[in-house]
Scaffold this motif. Structure first.
Motif, PDB file in Angstrom:
ATOM      1  N   UNK A  31      33.788 -18.586 -20.634  1.00 58.99           N
ATOM      2  CA  UNK A  31      32.520 -19.173 -19.913  1.00 58.99           C
ATOM      3  C   UNK A  31      31.398 -18.239 -19.639  1.00 58.99           C
ATOM      4  N   UNK A  32      31.401 -16.981 -20.108  1.00 62.55           N
ATOM      5  CA  UNK A  32      30.452 -16.146 -20.065  1.00 62.55           C
ATOM      6  C   UNK A  32      30.245 -15.752 -21.633  1.00 62.55           C
ATOM      7  N   UNK A  33      29.539 -16.379 -22.584  1.00 66.20           N
ATOM      8  CA  UNK A  33      29.173 -16.006 -24.050  1.00 66.20           C
ATOM      9  C   UNK A  33      28.301 -14.733 -24.028  1.00 66.20           C
ATOM     10  N   UNK A  34      28.526 -13.850 -24.864  1.00 61.83           N
ATOM     11  CA  UNK A  34      29.181 -14.160 -26.461  1.00 61.83           C
ATOM     12  C   UNK A  34      30.633 -13.602 -26.156  1.00 61.83           C
ATOM     13  N   UNK A  35      31.625 -14.522 -26.742  1.00 58.45           N
ATOM     14  CA  UNK A  35      32.913 -14.074 -26.563  1.00 58.45           C
ATOM     15  C   UNK A  35      33.300 -13.108 -27.661  1.00 58.45           C
ATOM     16  N   UNK A  36      33.106 -11.822 -27.590  1.00 58.55           N
ATOM     17  CA  UNK A  36      33.474 -10.804 -28.840  1.00 58.55           C
ATOM     18  C   UNK A  36      33.431  -9.433 -28.109  1.00 58.55           C
ATOM     19  N   UNK A  37      33.581  -8.503 -28.746  1.00 57.18           N
ATOM     20  CA  UNK A  37      33.788  -6.974 -28.385  1.00 57.18           C
ATOM     21  C   UNK A  37      32.279  -6.635 -27.643  1.00 57.18           C
ATOM     22  N   UNK A  38      32.227  -5.544 -27.014  1.00 53.36           N
ATOM     23  CA  UNK A  38      31.049  -5.126 -26.561  1.00 53.36           C
ATOM     24  C   UNK A  38      30.104  -4.784 -27.739  1.00 53.36           C
ATOM     25  N   UNK A  39      28.732  -4.814 -27.332  1.00 47.57           N
ATOM     26  CA  UNK A  39      27.665  -4.366 -28.308  1.00 47.57           C
ATOM     27  C   UNK A  39      27.334  -2.898 -28.294  1.00 47.57           C
ATOM     28  N   UNK A  40      27.686  -2.371 -27.112  1.00 48.31           N
ATOM     29  CA  UNK A  40      27.151  -0.996 -27.057  1.00 48.31           C
ATOM     30  C   UNK A  40      28.407   0.170 -27.697  1.00 48.31           C
ATOM     31  N   UNK A  41      27.905   1.030 -28.212  1.00 46.16           N
ATOM     32  CA  UNK A  41      29.150   1.957 -28.803  1.00 46.16           C
ATOM     33  C   UNK A  41      29.951   2.803 -27.587  1.00 46.16           C
ATOM     34  N   UNK A  42      29.226   2.771 -26.258  1.00 41.46           N
ATOM     35  CA  UNK A  42      29.992   3.409 -25.036  1.00 41.46           C
ATOM     36  C   UNK A  42      28.980   3.362 -24.077  1.00 41.46           C
ATOM     37  N   UNK A  43      29.204   3.757 -22.888  1.00 41.40           N
ATOM     38  CA  UNK A  43      28.605   4.014 -21.842  1.00 41.40           C
ATOM     39  C   UNK A  43      28.742   5.303 -21.197  1.00 41.40           C
ATOM     40  N   UNK A  44      28.001   6.176 -20.783  1.00 41.53           N
ATOM     41  CA  UNK A  44      27.857   7.163 -19.980  1.00 41.53           C
ATOM     42  C   UNK A  44      27.706   7.051 -18.648  1.00 41.53           C
ATOM     43  N   UNK A  45      28.338   7.084 -17.467  1.00 41.18           N
ATOM     44  CA  UNK A  45      28.184   7.184 -16.343  1.00 41.18           C
ATOM     45  C   UNK A  45      27.903   8.561 -15.769  1.00 41.18           C
ATOM     46  N   UNK A  46      26.726   8.725 -15.027  1.00 43.81           N
ATOM     47  CA  UNK A  46      26.592  10.113 -14.289  1.00 43.81           C
ATOM     48  C   UNK A  46      26.405  10.081 -12.851  1.00 43.81           C
ATOM     49  N   UNK A  47      27.022  10.673 -12.010  1.00 43.11           N
ATOM     50  CA  UNK A  47      26.939  10.702 -10.802  1.00 43.11           C
ATOM     51  C   UNK A  47      25.615  11.821 -10.361  1.00 43.11           C
ATOM     52  N   UNK A  48      24.689  10.989  -9.957  1.00 42.69           N
ATOM     53  CA  UNK A  48      23.271  11.605  -9.589  1.00 42.69           C
ATOM     54  C   UNK A  48      23.121  10.979  -8.034  1.00 42.69           C
ATOM     55  N   UNK A  49      23.510  12.001  -7.148  1.00 39.98           N
ATOM     56  CA  UNK A  49      23.431  11.183  -5.821  1.00 39.98           C
ATOM     57  C   UNK A  49      22.081  11.139  -5.086  1.00 39.98           C
ATOM     58  N   UNK A  50      21.116  12.184  -5.500  1.00 39.42           N
ATOM     59  CA  UNK A  50      19.822  12.052  -5.194  1.00 39.42           C
ATOM     60  C   UNK A  50      19.071  10.834  -5.685  1.00 39.42           C
ATOM     61  N   UNK A  51      18.357  10.127  -4.988  1.00 40.32           N
ATOM     62  CA  UNK A  51      17.761   9.099  -5.313  1.00 40.32           C
ATOM     63  C   UNK A  51      16.504   9.659  -6.354  1.00 40.32           C
ATOM     64  N   UNK A  52      15.906  10.688  -5.792  1.00 35.22           N
ATOM     65  CA  UNK A  52      14.744  11.072  -6.459  1.00 35.22           C
ATOM     66  C   UNK A  52      15.099  11.683  -8.084  1.00 35.22           C
ATOM     67  N   UNK A  53      16.504  12.266  -7.834  1.00 32.98           N
ATOM     68  CA  UNK A  53      16.944  12.653  -9.243  1.00 32.98           C
ATOM     69  C   UNK A  53      17.100  11.729 -10.181  1.00 32.98           C
ATOM     70  N   UNK A  54      17.807  10.429  -9.667  1.00 29.85           N
ATOM     71  CA  UNK A  54      17.935   9.476 -10.492  1.00 29.85           C
ATOM     72  C   UNK A  54      16.588   8.713 -11.178  1.00 29.85           C
ATOM     73  N   UNK A  55      15.538   8.742 -10.427  1.00 25.58           N
ATOM     74  CA  UNK A  55      14.297   8.412 -10.733  1.00 25.58           C
ATOM     75  C   UNK A  55      13.528   9.216 -11.764  1.00 25.58           C
ATOM     76  N   UNK A  56      13.743  10.478 -11.405  1.00 23.62           N
ATOM     77  CA  UNK A  56      13.097  11.492 -12.265  1.00 23.62           C
ATOM     78  C   UNK A  56      13.706  11.367 -13.758  1.00 23.62           C
ATOM     79  N   UNK A  57      14.977  11.177 -13.827  1.00 24.74           N
ATOM     80  CA  UNK A  57      15.981  11.072 -14.989  1.00 24.74           C
ATOM     81  C   UNK A  57      15.518   9.875 -15.544  1.00 24.74           C
ATOM     82  N   UNK A  58      15.430   8.881 -15.089  1.00 28.95           N
ATOM     83  CA  UNK A  58      15.010   7.496 -15.583  1.00 28.95           C
ATOM     84  C   UNK A  58      13.603   7.482 -16.185  1.00 28.95           C
ATOM     85  N   UNK A  59      12.627   8.330 -15.579  1.00 28.33           N
ATOM     86  CA  UNK A  59      11.271   8.554 -16.097  1.00 28.33           C
ATOM     87  C   UNK A  59      11.343   9.193 -17.276  1.00 28.33           C
ATOM     88  N   UNK A  60      12.085  10.301 -17.180  1.00 30.30           N
ATOM     89  CA  UNK A  60      12.386  11.240 -18.507  1.00 30.30           C
ATOM     90  C   UNK A  60      13.231  10.734 -19.651  1.00 30.30           C
TER      91      UNK A  60
END
Lengths: 299, 541
Positions: free
Chosen positions: B243-272
């Motif tokens: 019921x949630x197409x597309x029904x196929x393997x993921x498109x991304x090669x992978x995902x890297x999750x990083x714990x960045x607890x400070x909001x300011x750090x997350x935003x700077x990382x996004x900006x960079x």
């Protein structure tokens, strides 16, 4: 810094006169400048209610994160700008000076009194008291101060009495060690032997003869400790477990402004600078004082 | 194992990433110590470079918290759930609109009131190649409800309410049995991911917590605590819910999750451009994200209700007039506008508008300091009221704003800040008088929030609140299989709570995500999940 005055720096009885020392101190331009800065901070803190342009806790929802007056968007109403709740930074800085200095003085006085009294008793009477105290002190020295303070404050929540106790908990040890070391040397000195020979009582020997002779290094140490205490208070407040939020404090302000440091640099920067300036000045002044009071440093 | 990467992995991007990490250590105030500890591990971790193809094709997510386990059954953390949901599928899932869709289940039906029969999808394999069968469902549910001796109890047990057991009917049919009617079982199953029995029994609980496998679109590559969690595409993925197409393997090669607890750090990382998705952007920083040239904001309505709780069992709030005065003393709407820049919504009660049975007839709160003063005068506080407003550090700014407005109604509220767990324990012991706190309810069903807070014996009844009618209505709603009957009961509870005022000042913040412009198909979700199955990355020019 506390290593600069250790127990093996045995003092001869003070030779200089008060006016002579004052002249020496005035000759040290850095120390004088630092002293003036410290005095300015003290004045700012004392006079905060009179000179602060606003109530430090008054929120102005229409003026959130106003920049300082020289930046575009700044206003003369809020000279140093406002924080994320629309409170006047300048007023909070002035009140912040008050709590920093007040806590610094209170904690230093307590630790000075307790540490000196215990140190003198241990150094003069030796025996079991000295043995027990020295073990206690060794234990405390092995204790990470900030972690202990963190534990106390986390358990009680921010309140001033607990904060003073947490800060004073270990601070007296330095005074203890200096006082004990100096008394150890002094009790064998000729002037003490003379006083004893003249039949002076033990309290008189301790307070009338020895104390005046060991007090200069303790005063120097007190000044230098003051800087440490101010930093420690700011650190605890920064972590949100120091001064209660209703009292403006620099550490809290730096912490509050941290999230905005990119978009509203002034909120964290001004209190941060204030901490830097006050601590630096207290330290420089303390070192100037040491040059004057410590005979071994005298040129 | 896969760590023997090319030297070419040490690129400028890599260096930048480490610099950001170092920044995080410097900037991390409250997490100073953990930051330093993590810093020690960081150098070691850096030596093990990731495979180059994974680094190129992977999407990088900045999380706002670290994880303690990756075992789907052994946590109560939304962060763990958001990560693990990419590795392990559940029987039921929710789409971006929060509609319930079958995932590993093909369909289900009720036999009587207490027996749910689930038909399972065929041809699904776990990451180790073994087949997914009814036995794995039995194992998963049994482990959570504590029916497997010798395993530690699961902190997710109460999310399955009165489930008492399971029964394998054939390789692809399983029955779940409840003690009494439990009308929302299928809704609750979205919180449980299916674990493979054979693999779990082979490696044991500790190793499983470090390296779980599931049937999800990604499989775990490595987890370095405090540093990163890396998953890569599982090529044999069955495709997820039809019921949630597309029904196929993921498109991304992978995902890297990083714990960045400070909001300011997350935003700077996004900006960079060091991360592609930054979770939990603070409301008052949201506008900044829109100024980034290469990122934008993704917004979803939140499911966490923030509120001021009042202790009905102790003075001064045992007097209803004083509680009502609090409601008039401060209105969430202007505060939310001014201090959260409109990135939140004032609510009349504990439920968010998306929630089942939300009562639209409750009156909106209105600020009326005069009325508040009058009520306080009647209650014997003519000179105003002195109270302490307790909160945890993240709520400090809002608490100070509330205290500031309350002053206008003669309420002198002293804000006191606690460590999160410390405050929660005191609240559970009903030791605090007035407090700003919050309760997350991503199930969007009142059963996830009203009973636990407002039943007389509620696990988190912070308010000393006792109302026999509320207890009875909640009990009846729990057992009512007819959705309309349930809704009526819950509406009645909401009205009683509005009259009794154990809480006031309700609002729900928007869930804000900063998203790089090279990401397509990522949507912020009310439940805070981060499903990466349909997400893709534009090639970097």
């Amino acid at each position: 810094m506390s290593q600069s005055v250790t127990e093996d720096e045995i003092l001869a009885p003070v030779a200089g006169t008060a006016p002579g020392m004052l002249r020496l101190l005035v000759g040290n331009r850095v120390a004088v400048a630092a002293g003036i800065v410290v005095l300015l901070f003290v004045a700012a803190g004392l006079l905060a209610p009179a000179i602060a342009p606003h109530d430090p806790n008054l929120q102005d929802p229409s003026a959130i994160r106003v920049p300082p007056f020289w930046q575009s968007g700044g206003s003369s109403t809020y000279l140093l700008g406002t924080d994320s709740l629309g409170r006047d930074l300048l007023s909070r800085m002035l009140y912040g000076a008050r709590i920093s200095i007040l806590l610094g003085v209170a904690v230093v006085l307590i630790t000075l009194l307790v540490g000196t009294a215990l140190g003198m008793a241990a150094g003069y009477f030796r025996g079991w008291f000295d043995a027990v105290m020295s073990r206690v002190v060794d234990t405390l020295l092995a204790f990470p101060f900030l972690i202990f303070a963190l534990a106390i404050m986390a358990a009680t929540g921010p309140n001033l009495v607990a904060l003073v106790l947490a800060l004073a908990f270990k601070g007296w040890v330095d005074f203890y060690r200096v006082a004990r070391g100096d008394v150890l040397a002094a009790r064998e000195a000729d002037y003490v032997a003379a006083a004893r020979g003249l039949g002076a009582s033990t309290p008189y020997i301790l307070l009338g003869e020895i104390l005046p002779n060991i007090i200069p290094p303790l005063i120097v140490l007190a000044t230098l400790r003051m800087a440490t205490i101010i930093i420690a208070e700011a650190s605890l407040s920064f972590l949100g477990i120091g001064v209660p939020p209703s009292i403006p404090a620099w550490g809290t302000m730096v912490s509050d402004g941290r999230a905005d440091v990119v978009s509203a640099w002034w909120i964290a920067t001004f209190p941060g600078l204030a901490i830097l300036l006050l601590v630096l000045s207290v330290n420089l002044f303390g070192e100037g004082l040491r040059d004057v009071l410590d005979p071994r440093m005298r040129r | 194992m896969r760590g023997v990467g090319s030297r070419g992995g040490h690129t400028r991007r890599d260096f930048l990433k480490r610099s950001v990490g170092a920044l995080a250590v410097v900037g991390a105030g409250p997490s100073l110590l953990t930051g330093l500890l993590a810093g020690c591990g960081r150098r070691q971790a850096g030596q093990r470079a990731l495979r180059a193809d994974l680094v190129r094709g992977a999407l990088s997510v900045a999380l706002d918290a670290d994880v303690q386990t990756l075992d789907p059954a052994m946590h109560r953390s939304r962060t763990v759930e958001a990560v693990v949901r990419n590795v392990c599928d559940g029987l039921v899932a929710r789409d971006a609109e929060m509609r319930y869709v079958p995932q590993l289940a093909e369909s289900w039906e009720l036999e009587g009131d207490t027996r749910w029969v689930f038909r399972l999808r065929k041809g699904v394999t776990f990451h180790d190649g073994s087949a997914f069968t009814a036995d794995d469902v039995k194992f998963t549910i049994d482990r959570i409800i504590g029916a497997i001796p010798g395993l530690p109890p699961s902190p997710r047990k109460d999310l399955l309410g009165p489930v008492t057991g399971t029964e394998v009917l054939d390789a692809h049919t399983v029955a779940i049995i409840t003690d009494g009617p439990y009308p929302i079982l299928h809704k609750k199953l979205v919180f449980q991911e299916i674990c493979p029995r054979a693999y779990f029994e082979e490696v044991g609980p500790d190793e499983f917590a470090r390296k779980p496998i599931g049937t999800g679109p990604f499989r775990l590559v490595e987890w370095i605590a405090g540093e990163r969690i890396v998953v890569e595409r599982f090529d044999e993925y069955y495709g997820g819910s039809p019921e949630v197409p597309p029904v196929e393997p993921a498109k991304l090669a992978g995902v890297i999750f990083r714990p960045l607890e400070e909001a300011a750090t997350r935003l700077v990382s996004l900006e960079a451009q060091e991360v592609d998705v930054a979770v939990n952007v603070p409301s008052d920083q949201a506008d900044r994200v829109d100024t980034f040239p290469t990122a934008h904001l993704s917004v979803a309505q939140g499911t966490r209700t923030h509120f001021v709780g009042l202790n009905c069992a102790r003075k001064p709030f045992s007097d209803r007039r004083v509680r009502e005065a609090m409601r008039h003393a401060v209105d969430p709407k202007p505060i939310v506008e001014q201090f959260l820049l409109g990135r939140a919504r004032a609510l009349p009660g504990m439920l968010v508008p998306m929630a089942f049975s939300y009562d639209e007839s409750l009156p909106e709160p209105r600020q009326d300091p005069g009325r508040a003063r009058a009520l306080l005068r009647q209650a014997g506080y003519a000179d105003g009221l002195e109270v302490t407003l307790d909160c945890e550090a993240t709520d400090k700014r809002m608490a100070e704003a509330i205290a500031g407005v309350m002053a206008g109604a003669g309420v002198r509220a002293e804000v006191r800040v606690w460590k999160k767990d410390n405050l929660l324990n005191q609240l559970r012991r009903q030791e605090r008088d007035m407090f700003l706190t919050s309760w997350g309810n991503s199930s969007l069903d009142p059963s996830g929030i009203l009973p636990v807070l407002f039943r007389s014996d509620g696990y988190s009844n912070f308010f000393g609140y006792r109302n026999g009618t509320v207890d009875r209505l909640l009990e009846e709603a729990d057992r009512a299989m007819d959705p309309e009957v349930r809704a009526r009961k819950y509406v009645e509870v909401q009205r009683i709570l509005h009259a009794d005022i154990p809480t006031c000042f309700h609002f729900a913040q928007e869930e804000l995500y900063g998203v790089s412009d090279r990401v397509s198909n990522f949507r912020a979700r009310p439940d805070g999940m981060l499903p990466m199955h349909d997400v893709s990355l534009a090639d970097e020019a």
